[in-house]
Design a protein around this motif. Structure first.
Motif, PDB file in Angstrom:
ATOM      1  N   MET A 162       0.824  -1.310   0.061  1.00  0.00           N
ATOM      2  CA  MET A 162      -0.003  -0.086  -0.152  1.00  0.00           C
ATOM      3  C   MET A 162       1.072   1.267   0.042  1.00  0.00           C
ATOM      4  O   MET A 162       0.570   2.214  -0.794  1.00  0.00           O
ATOM      5  CB  MET A 162      -0.896   0.050   1.192  1.00  0.00           C
ATOM      6  CG  MET A 162      -1.772  -1.137   1.326  1.00  0.00           C
ATOM      7  SD  MET A 162      -3.041  -1.101  -0.153  1.00  0.00           S
ATOM      8  CE  MET A 162      -4.203   0.073   0.258  1.00  0.00           C
ATOM      9  N   GLU A 163       1.856   1.476   0.761  1.00  0.00           N
ATOM     10  CA  GLU A 163       2.789   2.396   0.755  1.00  0.00           C
ATOM     11  C   GLU A 163       3.465   2.910  -0.335  1.00  0.00           C
ATOM     12  O   GLU A 163       3.623   3.794  -0.895  1.00  0.00           O
ATOM     13  CB  GLU A 163       3.871   2.237   2.090  1.00  0.00           C
ATOM     14  CG  GLU A 163       3.036   2.324   3.354  1.00  0.00           C
ATOM     15  CD  GLU A 163       4.143   2.070   4.549  1.00  0.00           C
ATOM     16  OE1 GLU A 163       5.064   2.839   4.627  1.00  0.00           O
ATOM     17  OE2 GLU A 163       3.669   1.362   5.465  1.00  0.00           O
ATOM     18  N   GLN A 164       3.867   1.517  -1.287  1.00  0.00           N
ATOM     19  CA  GLN A 164       4.676   1.617  -2.333  1.00  0.00           C
ATOM     20  C   GLN A 164       3.564   2.210  -3.497  1.00  0.00           C
ATOM     21  O   GLN A 164       3.983   3.066  -4.039  1.00  0.00           O
ATOM     22  CB  GLN A 164       5.143   0.267  -2.926  1.00  0.00           C
ATOM     23  CG  GLN A 164       5.953   0.387  -4.039  1.00  0.00           C
ATOM     24  CD  GLN A 164       6.536  -0.975  -4.667  1.00  0.00           C
ATOM     25  OE1 GLN A 164       6.302  -1.841  -3.656  1.00  0.00           O
ATOM     26  NE2 GLN A 164       6.768  -1.083  -5.863  1.00  0.00           N
ATOM     27  N   ALA A 165       2.534   1.731  -3.470  1.00  0.00           N
ATOM     28  CA  ALA A 165       1.551   2.134  -4.566  1.00  0.00           C
ATOM     29  C   ALA A 165       1.182   3.466  -4.290  1.00  0.00           C
ATOM     30  O   ALA A 165       0.751   4.273  -5.454  1.00  0.00           O
ATOM     31  CB  ALA A 165       0.258   1.215  -4.635  1.00  0.00           C
ATOM     32  N   TYR A 166       1.075   4.081  -3.090  1.00  0.00           N
ATOM     33  CA  TYR A 166       0.148   5.219  -2.961  1.00  0.00           C
ATOM     34  C   TYR A 166       1.132   6.333  -2.258  1.00  0.00           C
ATOM     35  O   TYR A 166       0.804   7.322  -1.692  1.00  0.00           O
ATOM     36  CB  TYR A 166      -1.125   5.288  -1.992  1.00  0.00           C
ATOM     37  CG  TYR A 166      -2.026   4.204  -2.862  1.00  0.00           C
ATOM     38  CD1 TYR A 166      -2.776   4.725  -3.773  1.00  0.00           C
ATOM     39  CD2 TYR A 166      -2.261   3.101  -2.470  1.00  0.00           C
ATOM     40  CE1 TYR A 166      -3.648   4.031  -4.440  1.00  0.00           C
ATOM     41  CE2 TYR A 166      -3.006   2.154  -3.195  1.00  0.00           C
ATOM     42  CZ  TYR A 166      -3.667   2.586  -4.106  1.00  0.00           C
ATOM     43  OH  TYR A 166      -4.639   1.864  -4.832  1.00  0.00           O
ATOM     44  N   ILE A 171       1.064  -0.263  -8.997  1.00  0.00           N
ATOM     45  CA  ILE A 171       2.478  -0.263  -9.270  1.00  0.00           C
ATOM     46  C   ILE A 171       2.713  -0.962 -10.689  1.00  0.00           C
ATOM     47  O   ILE A 171       3.516  -0.433 -11.346  1.00  0.00           O
ATOM     48  CB  ILE A 171       2.932  -1.467  -8.375  1.00  0.00           C
ATOM     49  CG1 ILE A 171       2.555  -0.687  -6.838  1.00  0.00           C
ATOM     50  CG2 ILE A 171       4.570  -1.741  -8.801  1.00  0.00           C
ATOM     51  CD1 ILE A 171       2.938  -1.752  -5.846  1.00  0.00           C
ATOM     52  N   ASP A 172       2.179  -1.977 -11.206  1.00  0.00           N
ATOM     53  CA  ASP A 172       2.311  -2.691 -12.580  1.00  0.00           C
ATOM     54  C   ASP A 172       1.904  -1.732 -13.738  1.00  0.00           C
ATOM     55  O   ASP A 172       2.623  -1.734 -14.753  1.00  0.00           O
ATOM     56  CB  ASP A 172       1.551  -4.008 -12.595  1.00  0.00           C
ATOM     57  CG  ASP A 172       2.132  -4.881 -11.567  1.00  0.00           C
ATOM     58  OD1 ASP A 172       3.373  -4.579 -11.032  1.00  0.00           O
ATOM     59  OD2 ASP A 172       1.651  -6.008 -11.623  1.00  0.00           O
ATOM     60  N   HIS A 173       0.698  -1.052 -13.490  1.00  0.00           N
ATOM     61  CA  HIS A 173       0.182  -0.455 -14.709  1.00  0.00           C
ATOM     62  C   HIS A 173      -0.066   1.012 -14.592  1.00  0.00           C
ATOM     63  O   HIS A 173      -0.428   1.554 -15.625  1.00  0.00           O
ATOM     64  CB  HIS A 173      -1.357  -1.165 -15.087  1.00  0.00           C
ATOM     65  CG  HIS A 173      -1.081  -2.571 -15.135  1.00  0.00           C
ATOM     66  ND1 HIS A 173      -0.569  -3.463 -15.993  1.00  0.00           N
ATOM     67  CD2 HIS A 173      -1.752  -3.540 -14.199  1.00  0.00           C
ATOM     68  CE1 HIS A 173      -0.819  -4.579 -15.836  1.00  0.00           C
ATOM     69  NE2 HIS A 173      -1.543  -4.715 -14.891  1.00  0.00           N
ATOM     70  N   GLY A 174       0.092   1.424 -13.520  1.00  0.00           N
ATOM     71  CA  GLY A 174      -0.049   3.067 -13.146  1.00  0.00           C
ATOM     72  C   GLY A 174      -1.383   3.166 -12.926  1.00  0.00           C
ATOM     73  O   GLY A 174      -1.745   4.462 -12.958  1.00  0.00           O
TER      74      GLY A 174
END
Lengths: 328, 328
Positions: free
Chosen positions: A94-98, A285-288
């Motif tokens: 969650m932290e990485q994505a947002y 993360i994968d597709h933006g």
């Protein structure tokens, strides 16, 4: 031993003993409600075990067919409900994505106090006001504790676990980031919580209960389609560690429900996730962009754990999301 | 009407009716416990009122002297305890002194879910492990609610307030900033909560209950010395606003305890504060350092509210801080 609570029109329902195969049930004689059983566990547990053995042996005269639609949450309301976030992998994704940064302290588990007054049964419709609240689910397991003394050591803490339950920690993501960033935990982000049909004593898990973790797959499906099956072995804190942190400076009253937080695995590409937010974060993360939509009215969720013998441990949560009727 | 709960060795105690002048009490006939009364308020309340009137008239044969040392919290445990931070002045001072920035949203009150399983009575010793935890107090009032339906409107919400209670929201400041900055609310920062001797129906407050606020001074003293007396009229949100926010997307179960947050006044230089942290923050702003120490073992706190007639409304909280005995 497996226990459930029959809906009987009262707030606390009627305690049932349920057969290991979840086919039969009988009203418990040793205690009227789950809360009464937990408060008097030392005295009541051997009597309930005897009733359980008779039921499994086909010797309970008052036995009837067990219907998960007829039961409430095993403990229909609780004086304390605490949810952990004990699978650090979930927070990491969650932290990485947002681009979030939760200020964790190494070795201190994240725990959050939650409401104990609005628990739903495994097949109850789940009403909420609007799909714009971004309705999500989280597959979790919780321990139900008896009285825990202040300052209990981690090594002793797990002796206070009397039962385990399955739950769907329903989450409204549109409110979650706002409430989290304020610092005071969850109000509108975490409304009613849904519990699986039966509570089970730790011995029912056999080998799967070890190292303070329920080491079984959390099988989640959405509208009949596989969604994920992360395993409880991935918990970064044991139940003992969670309990001793919670009881550092106060006594915990009998009937505390202490949940794990959403199951999550670093091998999420193989085993999937137990909540939408995590899958959406992986897509980000994968597709933006996130592609999997949040829950809409009419959709159905299912959660189940199978024991190492292939038998359903808790029975299944299987419930439908519906629109709140206007009440005010 | 004034109600209390006699300690009788059981977890929920025995409901008492207490005279307006707090001199006499009698076991309630209409309900055995406070939780039972709240769950059946419509039926029980007129009967309790009749018992109250008889007691005040000196016509209760079973009356005995009321002793605040003999009572538990009026509701000794609760299925939901929510604390607000409804006096924005308090947050403003804290943020200024410590360069904090709480991400509030205008018009949305701060609420935090709290534990309901460890409430102390008004004169119980308060055990905690170490003075290094920076023990503090917060003088507050709470409403006890009956069943509140999901989506209740602000205009209707206050009809669900059945009783008010006084409380000391004991806070361990050494844990508070860490837990707040993580986002998930309070665990070690807010252990057991201490409640005043009696719960009172809104009509007992007369004129002082208006605009959704308990408009009386919170009189706080430490070791017999005046500490502060901020007034409840300074609340930035009404109880109705707090309730409707909490019930936005779920039903609230009977017996919810909803507290105001620490009383705080913009005129703090005249009326003082209801918690140490705020006085220490003012000292930090004025002198660049905090001078008032946190609570030490052996110190005594007192909280009381006087009605517009000069009579003590709830009786006084008067308790001593003590070291935890080693239990594990």
């Amino acid at each position: 031993m497996k226990l459930a609570t029959l809906k009987d029109g009262s707030r606390d329902g009627r305690l049932l003993v349920v057969s290991r195969d979840l086919r039969y049930a009988v009203p418990a004689q040793a205690a009227g409600t789950m809360q009464q059983a937990i408060e008097n566990w030392m005295a009541v547990e051997p009597l309930l075990q005897a009733e359980y053995h008779a039921l499994n042996a086909g010797e309970a005269a008052a036995a009837f067919g067990f219907d998960p639609k007829a039961v409430a949450a095993p403990l229909p309301r609780a004086y304390q409900f605490v949810d952990a976030s004990a699978f650090l992998n979930h927070g990491k994704i969650m932290e990485q994505a947002y681009n979030l940064s939760v200020k964790k302290t190494a070795g201190i588990p994240i725990l959050v106090q939650r409401q104990g007054d609005d628990f739903l049964g495994p097949c109850d419709d789940y009403p909420f006001p609007t799909a714009a609240d971004n309705c999500d689910f989280e597959g979790e397991v919780a321990a139900i504790l008896d009285d825990v003394p202040m300052g209990v050591a981690t090594a002793d803490a797990e002796t206070h676990i009397k039962l385990f339950v399955l739950l769907n920690d329903v989450s409204m993501r549109a409110h979650l980031f706002r409430e989290l960033s304020m610092g005071f935990g969850f109000i509108n982000a975490k409304p009613a919580t849904v519990f699986g049909p039966v509570a089970v004593t730790p011995d029912e898990l056999g080998d799967a209960w070890r190292d303070g973790r329920v080491q079984l797959d959390m099988r989640v499906s959405r509208n009949g389609e596989w969604f994920g099956q992360p395993n409880g072995r991935e918990m970064d804190f044991s139940f003992g560690q969670l309990i001793s942190h919670l009881a550092y400076n106060r006594n915990l009253g009998a009937g505390t429900v202490l949940a794990t937080g959403t199951f999550s695995s670093p091998h999420y590409r193989e085993v999937g996730s137990a909540c939408l937010a995590e899958r959406r974060a992986v897509e980000m993360i994968d597709h933006g962009e996130s592609r999997t939509p949040f829950m809409q009215f009419g959709e159905v969720l299912r959660f189940e754990m199978l024991g190492n013998d292939g038998q359903s441990v808790f029975g299944a949560i299987e419930h439908r999301m519906v629109a709140t009727e206007v009440v005010a």
